[in-house]
Design a protein around this motif. Structure first.
Motif, short mmCIF file in Angstrom:
data_model
loop_
_atom_site.label_atom_id
_atom_site.label_comp_id
_atom_site.label_asym_id
_atom_site.label_seq_id
_atom_site.Cartn_x
_atom_site.Cartn_y
_atom_site.Cartn_z
N LEU A 173 -14.17 -69.82 -22.12
CA LEU A 173 -14.63 -68.55 -22.63
C LEU A 173 -14.83 -67.69 -21.39
O LEU A 173 -15.67 -67.99 -20.55
CB LEU A 173 -15.95 -68.71 -23.38
N CYS A 174 -14.00 -66.65 -21.23
CA CYS A 174 -14.03 -65.84 -20.02
C CYS A 174 -14.53 -64.44 -20.34
O CYS A 174 -14.04 -63.78 -21.26
CB CYS A 174 -12.65 -65.77 -19.38
N SER A 175 -15.50 -63.99 -19.55
CA SER A 175 -16.07 -62.64 -19.73
C SER A 175 -15.69 -61.71 -18.59
O SER A 175 -16.32 -60.66 -18.43
CB SER A 175 -17.59 -62.72 -19.83
N CYS A 176 -14.64 -62.04 -17.80
CA CYS A 176 -14.24 -61.12 -16.73
C CYS A 176 -13.71 -59.83 -17.35
O CYS A 176 -13.29 -59.80 -18.51
CB CYS A 176 -13.21 -61.77 -15.80
N LYS A 177 -13.76 -58.78 -16.60
CA LYS A 177 -13.36 -57.47 -17.13
C LYS A 177 -11.89 -57.43 -17.53
O LYS A 177 -11.53 -56.80 -18.53
CB LYS A 177 -13.70 -56.38 -16.13
N ASP A 178 -11.03 -58.12 -16.78
CA ASP A 178 -9.61 -58.13 -17.15
C ASP A 178 -9.39 -58.83 -18.49
O ASP A 178 -8.58 -58.39 -19.30
CB ASP A 178 -8.77 -58.79 -16.07
N CYS A 179 -10.09 -59.94 -18.72
CA CYS A 179 -9.96 -60.63 -20.01
C CYS A 179 -10.53 -59.79 -21.14
O CYS A 179 -10.01 -59.79 -22.25
CB CYS A 179 -10.61 -62.01 -19.96
N GLN A 180 -11.61 -59.07 -20.87
CA GLN A 180 -12.15 -58.17 -21.89
C GLN A 180 -11.11 -57.11 -22.26
O GLN A 180 -10.87 -56.85 -23.44
CB GLN A 180 -13.43 -57.51 -21.39
N ARG A 181 -10.49 -56.53 -21.25
CA ARG A 181 -9.48 -55.50 -21.51
C ARG A 181 -8.25 -56.09 -22.20
O ARG A 181 -7.71 -55.50 -23.12
CB ARG A 181 -9.07 -54.83 -20.20
N ARG A 182 -7.80 -57.26 -21.73
CA ARG A 182 -6.61 -57.86 -22.32
C ARG A 182 -6.80 -58.22 -23.78
O ARG A 182 -5.95 -58.02 -24.61
CB ARG A 182 -6.19 -59.13 -21.52
N SER A 183 -7.98 -58.74 -24.09
CA SER A 183 -8.23 -59.20 -25.46
C SER A 183 -8.71 -58.08 -26.38
O SER A 183 -8.65 -58.22 -27.60
CB SER A 183 -9.27 -60.32 -25.47
N GLY A 184 -9.22 -57.00 -25.79
CA GLY A 184 -9.80 -55.94 -26.61
C GLY A 184 -11.13 -56.37 -27.20
O GLY A 184 -11.59 -55.83 -28.20
N SER A 185 -11.77 -57.36 -26.58
CA SER A 185 -13.02 -57.93 -27.09
C SER A 185 -14.00 -58.11 -25.94
O SER A 185 -13.70 -57.76 -24.80
CB SER A 185 -12.71 -59.28 -27.75
N GLU B 60 -21.60 -63.56 -15.32
CA GLU B 60 -22.31 -62.41 -14.77
C GLU B 60 -21.76 -61.09 -15.33
O GLU B 60 -22.42 -60.06 -15.24
CB GLU B 60 -22.27 -62.40 -13.24
N ARG B 61 -20.58 -61.12 -15.92
CA ARG B 61 -19.97 -59.91 -16.47
C ARG B 61 -19.99 -59.85 -18.00
O ARG B 61 -19.39 -58.97 -18.59
CB ARG B 61 -18.53 -59.80 -15.96
N LYS B 62 -20.67 -60.80 -18.61
CA LYS B 62 -20.70 -60.80 -20.07
C LYS B 62 -21.54 -59.62 -20.58
O LYS B 62 -22.42 -59.12 -19.89
CB LYS B 62 -21.23 -62.12 -20.61
N HIS B 63 -21.26 -59.21 -21.79
CA HIS B 63 -22.05 -58.16 -22.43
C HIS B 63 -23.47 -58.68 -22.65
O HIS B 63 -23.66 -59.84 -23.02
CB HIS B 63 -21.42 -57.76 -23.76
N HIS B 64 -24.44 -57.83 -22.43
CA HIS B 64 -25.85 -58.26 -22.49
C HIS B 64 -26.23 -58.82 -23.86
O HIS B 64 -27.11 -59.66 -23.97
CB HIS B 64 -26.79 -57.11 -22.11
#
Length: 135
Positions: free
Chosen positions: A25-37, A115-119
């Motif tokens: 389960l990755c919360s890096c910003k690139d994975c957030q952008r890639r997944s749209g989640s 450290e980059r996950k949504h609060h």
């Protein structure tokens, strides 16, 4: 157990055998952008578990925060990223777990870039948790 991951239009398919070596389960910003989640789930399988890749794929290579490359393979018709190869783990194929569309799919074993996950995101219990990239 045989598993098939597909894009939304079904043109690109990846077939594997067995359970994933790990699920990140990755919360890096690139994975957030890639997944749209808020995160993405990547299931890693040993190359020996890969049975087939069918259909046409386009590839986008990006550089991770570690400085290593990740090749994202996606359907040129619907745009869904189905599988990936990371330079850091060359003997594994990563498949975006949502492409299996299986509510019984194994839970994540690793949480990375916490450290980059949504609060507001409550992480599930995992075996390994890393503020940044896992070793």
């Amino acid at each position: 157990m045989k598993r098939t991951a597909t894009c939304v239009c079904g043109q690109l398919r990846v077939m594997v055998e067995g359970e994933p070596a790990r699920v990140n389960l990755c919360s890096c910003k690139d994975c957030q952008r890639r997944s749209g989640s808020a995160f993405q789930l990547g299931a890693l399988f040993a190359d020996g578990q890969l049975e087939a890749i069918e259909g046409e794929a386009s590839c986008y290579t990006r550089t991770a925060d570690s400085g290593r490359s990740i090749d994202l393979h996606f359907c040129p018709t619907c745009g869904v990223s189905v599988y990936f190869r990371a330079e850091v783990r060359p003997s594994l194929i990563g498949i975006h777990a949502g492409c299996f569309a299986d509510p019984g799919f194994p839970a994540p074993s690793h949480a990375v870039w916490t450290e980059r996950k949504h609060h507001w995101l409550a992480l599930p219990e995992v075996e390994h948790r890393f503020e940044r990239q896992s070793p």
